[in-house]
Motif scaffolding. Structure first.
Motif, PDB file in Angstrom:
ATOM      1  N   UNK A  62      35.322  29.452  39.542  1.00 14.59           N
ATOM      2  CA  UNK A  62      34.890  28.574  40.637  1.00 14.59           C
ATOM      3  C   UNK A  62      35.469  27.174  40.567  1.00 14.59           C
ATOM      4  N   UNK A  63      35.953  26.760  39.407  1.00 12.04           N
ATOM      5  CA  UNK A  63      36.459  25.388  39.256  1.00 12.04           C
ATOM      6  C   UNK A  63      37.972  25.311  39.152  1.00 12.04           C
ATOM      7  N   UNK A  64      38.636  26.362  39.612  1.00  5.83           N
ATOM      8  CA  UNK A  64      40.093  26.382  39.526  1.00  5.83           C
ATOM      9  C   UNK A  64      40.669  25.327  40.457  1.00  5.83           C
ATOM     10  N   UNK A  65      41.113  24.212  39.878  1.00  5.34           N
ATOM     11  CA  UNK A  65      41.644  23.098  40.662  1.00  5.34           C
ATOM     12  C   UNK A  65      42.941  22.639  40.041  1.00  5.34           C
ATOM     13  N   UNK A  66      43.656  21.799  40.789  1.00  4.10           N
ATOM     14  CA  UNK A  66      44.904  21.233  40.289  1.00  4.10           C
ATOM     15  C   UNK A  66      44.806  19.720  40.322  1.00  4.10           C
ATOM     16  N   UNK A  67      45.473  19.072  39.441  1.00  6.28           N
ATOM     17  CA  UNK A  67      45.398  17.615  39.327  1.00  6.28           C
ATOM     18  C   UNK A  67      45.732  16.930  40.646  1.00  6.28           C
ATOM     19  N   UNK A 106      23.421  22.937  31.823  1.00  6.46           N
ATOM     20  CA  UNK A 106      24.246  23.298  30.670  1.00  6.46           C
ATOM     21  C   UNK A 106      24.318  24.810  30.514  1.00  6.46           C
ATOM     22  N   UNK A 107      23.173  25.472  30.742  1.00  2.00           N
ATOM     23  CA  UNK A 107      23.134  26.931  30.633  1.00  2.00           C
ATOM     24  C   UNK A 107      24.021  27.568  31.695  1.00  2.00           C
ATOM     25  N   UNK A 108      23.980  26.990  32.905  1.00  2.00           N
ATOM     26  CA  UNK A 108      24.821  27.520  33.981  1.00  2.00           C
ATOM     27  C   UNK A 108      26.285  27.345  33.651  1.00  2.00           C
ATOM     28  N   UNK A 109      26.612  26.133  33.111  1.00  2.00           N
ATOM     29  CA  UNK A 109      28.000  25.881  32.715  1.00  2.00           C
ATOM     30  C   UNK A 109      28.435  26.864  31.641  1.00  2.00           C
ATOM     31  N   UNK A 110      27.552  27.115  30.669  1.00  2.00           N
ATOM     32  CA  UNK A 110      27.872  28.026  29.587  1.00  2.00           C
ATOM     33  C   UNK A 110      28.109  29.434  30.116  1.00  2.00           C
ATOM     34  N   UNK A 111      27.263  29.862  31.077  1.00 10.50           N
ATOM     35  CA  UNK A 111      27.416  31.193  31.665  1.00 10.50           C
ATOM     36  C   UNK A 111      28.741  31.309  32.426  1.00 10.50           C
ATOM     37  N   UNK A 148      44.198  25.568  31.401  1.00  6.06           N
ATOM     38  CA  UNK A 148      43.763  24.175  31.335  1.00  6.06           C
ATOM     39  C   UNK A 148      42.304  24.117  31.777  1.00  6.06           C
ATOM     40  N   UNK A 149      41.470  23.471  30.967  1.00  4.24           N
ATOM     41  CA  UNK A 149      40.040  23.368  31.256  1.00  4.24           C
ATOM     42  C   UNK A 149      39.632  21.915  31.473  1.00  4.24           C
ATOM     43  N   UNK A 150      38.466  21.745  32.102  1.00  2.00           N
ATOM     44  CA  UNK A 150      37.906  20.399  32.238  1.00  2.00           C
ATOM     45  C   UNK A 150      37.058  20.075  31.013  1.00  2.00           C
ATOM     46  N   UNK A 151      36.390  18.918  31.034  1.00  2.00           N
ATOM     47  CA  UNK A 151      35.607  18.495  29.860  1.00  2.00           C
ATOM     48  C   UNK A 151      34.424  19.409  29.584  1.00  2.00           C
ATOM     49  N   UNK A 152      34.004  20.134  30.621  1.00  2.00           N
ATOM     50  CA  UNK A 152      32.871  21.039  30.439  1.00  2.00           C
ATOM     51  C   UNK A 152      33.301  22.411  29.954  1.00  2.00           C
ATOM     52  N   UNK A 153      34.605  22.614  29.749  1.00  2.00           N
ATOM     53  CA  UNK A 153      35.094  23.886  29.241  1.00  2.00           C
ATOM     54  C   UNK A 153      35.326  24.934  30.298  1.00  2.00           C
ATOM     55  N   UNK A 154      35.372  24.515  31.570  1.00  2.00           N
ATOM     56  CA  UNK A 154      35.621  25.454  32.659  1.00  2.00           C
ATOM     57  C   UNK A 154      37.100  25.423  33.045  1.00  2.00           C
ATOM     58  N   UNK A 155      37.661  26.580  33.339  1.00  2.00           N
ATOM     59  CA  UNK A 155      39.089  26.694  33.653  1.00  2.00           C
ATOM     60  C   UNK A 155      39.396  25.994  34.970  1.00  2.00           C
ATOM     61  N   UNK A 156      40.383  25.119  34.945  1.00  2.00           N
ATOM     62  CA  UNK A 156      40.805  24.414  36.167  1.00  2.00           C
ATOM     63  C   UNK A 156      42.194  24.819  36.633  1.00  2.00           C
TER      64      UNK A 156
END
Length: 540
Positions: free
Chosen positions: A91-96, A21-26, A61-69
């Motif tokens: 790092x999580x920049x993805x497309x549907x 969770x801390x890593x996700x937050x960072x 657009x973000x995922x459920x963890x709040x990271x930009x996709x």
């Protein structure tokens, strides 16, 4: 397992979860700060200052963890550069996986949907990139920089984006050649570099490395030299556009191996020459073929008649010779057939033209055809545009031409047509431009011209000049936008309103046509004046 051991395991799981969770937050904070530093959302806006709400910013657009996709900012008026944009912060920049892109890609290369990293900043005013940052964005699968102001060479660091499947650099100001590093992008399916007029030079044989290409568009550039035969190795290619360049030589026979190709455009390469090989008949999937404005010569190969899927065929403005092969009349799916401006072509237009029931546009002007207009033309009831000007066609215009009820444009000027103008032409509800000039037509001008003024598609331009038309000028022509009746045998009084509306020069060369220059506000030269009622000056 005893209670003590269970407690230890739970504590370990909890620690891992907290660390995650801390890593996700960072990561989320890093992403938010990178977005904020870009300045694209306005430094003074509420949303831009509320970093924690970055997932709700426009284009994010973000995922459920709040990271930009996804970052999608086309046509957002961005005028800054990308030099300070931190691509590596996402790092999580993805497309549907359900996007149209993955639907096109996955059936060809994989049974699994792709996770597509996407950056789209098209239709802005961005003019530069950070080479280091863009080169580190190795997760990118879709990069769209089109319709911006990027200049200078294409960055070789783009060649480090090994996962890239779609690259669009079109409509910019790039210059120089395509860097060889781009030919390392072996996962590319779409490569669009069109509308960069300073990108050119020889096209490297290394283009053949891009085996997965589906679309290649290099149009409106400055490419020169021969078309590389290695293009024939791109067996998945569906669309190839090399138009409006400076390619020279012949079409390499290797291109005729591209049996999946549905679009081939080599339009406006004036130094492309030579005979068109019969092998072109191998391209059975072709829907569009454009070889116009080149220097191709010899006969039109009959094997073109094997391309049963063709909807558009343009061979205009070349040096083709011989006759129109009857095999072309097998192309029953054709909507557009353009062979104009091949003055070495001869023969006549066959009655077999009636087979092309789907034709909407037909242009055979500027050839050297003779014979009469085939009545079969009148069976092509879907025609919108018909041009057969500048030939040696003789005989009368078929009266059944009134069957072409969707016709908007008709040009049969500069031929040897005789007889009267069919009144049915005046009943075509969508006809806007009619040019029958420079023929030997006789008889009166049909009064039906101008009667369709109630329709917004009514006839606008009428050119009947340089014929032998007789009788008076119909008042109904006042309804038209432009009229030229010069150099005929018209007679009688010419209504002043027609002179005022179209100008007296549109009626010269009719020695028995009269108008009162004083009442009409005209000031003809003394050589035009006759007695009190002047005649319009005859042509030479």
């Amino acid at each position: 397992m005893d209670v003590g051991c269970s407690g230890v395991v739970l504590l370990m799981i909890l620690a891992v979860a907290i660390a995650g969770a801390a890593k996700e937050s960072a990561v989320n904070l890093l992403e938010a700060e990178a977005l904020h530093k870009s300045g694209w959302w306005g430094d003074g806006s509420t949303t831009a200052t509320n970093i924690s709400a970055h997932c709700h910013w426009s284009g994010i657009i973000c995922n459920n963890a709040g990271s930009v996709t996804e970052i999608l900012l086309p046509n957002c008026g961005i005028q800054d550069d990308l030099a300070n944009f931190s691509f590596s912060s996402f790092p999580n920049l993805v497309h549907s996986p359900n996007s149209p892109i993955s639907i096109w890609v996955s059936p060809v290369f994989s049974s699994k949907p792709y996770q597509l990293a996407q950056l789209d900043v098209s239709w802005n005013s961005i003019d530069s990139l950070n080479p280091l940052e863009i080169g580190n964005s190795t997760n990118l699968v879709t990069l769209d920089l089109s319709y911006n102001s990027f200049g200078g060479p294409i960055l070789p660091t783009l060649g480090q984006l090994s996962n890239l499947r779609s690259l669009d650099l079109s409509n910019n100001l790039f210059s120089g050649t395509i860097p060889s590093a781009l030919f390392n992008l072996t996962n590319l399916s779409w490569l669009h570099i069109q509308c960069n007029p300073k990108i050119g030079g020889f096209l490297s044989e290394e283009i053949g490395n891009l085996k997965r290409l589906l679309e290649l568009d290099l149009s409106y550039g400055a490419f020169s030299g021969s078309i590389p035969p290695s293009l024939g190795q791109l067996s998945n290619l569906r669309s190839l556009d090399l138009s409006t360049n400076h390619f020279s030589g012949t079409i390499p026979s290797a291109l005729f191996n591209l049996t999946n190709l549905f679009r081939l455009n080599i339009h406006w390469n004036p130094a492309m020459r030579g005979f068109l090989s019969e092998e072109i008949g191998n391209l059975k999937s072709l829907v569009e073929l454009d070889l116009s404005y080149g220097a191709f010569s010899g006969s039109i190969p009959p094997s073109l008649g094997q391309l049963s899927n063709l909807r558009s065929l343009d061979l205009s403005t070349n040096h083709f010779s011989g006759t129109i092969p009857s095999a072309l009349f097998n192309l029953t799916n054709l909507f557009r057939l353009d062979i104009h401006s091949n003055p070495a072509m001869r023969g006549f237009l066959s009655e077999e033209i009636r087979n092309l029931k789907s034709l909407g546009e037909l242009d055979f002007s500027g050839l050297n055809l003779s014979g009469a207009l085939p009545s079969a033309l009148c069976d092509l009831t879907k025609l919108v545009s018909l041009s057969g000007a500048e030939n040696q066609i003789y005989g009368s215009i078929p009266s059944d031409i009134g069957n072409l009820k969707y016709l908007e444009y008709l040009h049969l000027g500069s031929n040897q047509l005789t007889g009267q103008i069919p009144p049915t032409l005046g009943n075509l509800p969508f006809l806007q431009i009619l040019d029958l000039s420079s023929n030997q037509l006789t008889g009166p001008i049909p009064t039906q011209f101008g009667d369709n003024i109630k329709s917004k598609w009514h006839l606008s331009t009428l050119d009947l000049s340089h014929n032998i038309l007789s009788g008076t000028v119909p008042w109904s022509l006042l309804q038209l936008g432009d009229v030229d009746l010069s150099y005929n045998a018209l007679e009688g009084e010419l209504p002043c309103k027609l002179v005022i509306q179209f100008g007296s020069d549109r009626f010269v060369g009719n020695p028995h046509l009269r108008h009162d220059s004083t009442l009409c506000g005209a000031s003809p030269s003394p050589s035009v004046m006759g007695n009190h009622t002047p005649s319009i000056e005859s042509g030479s």
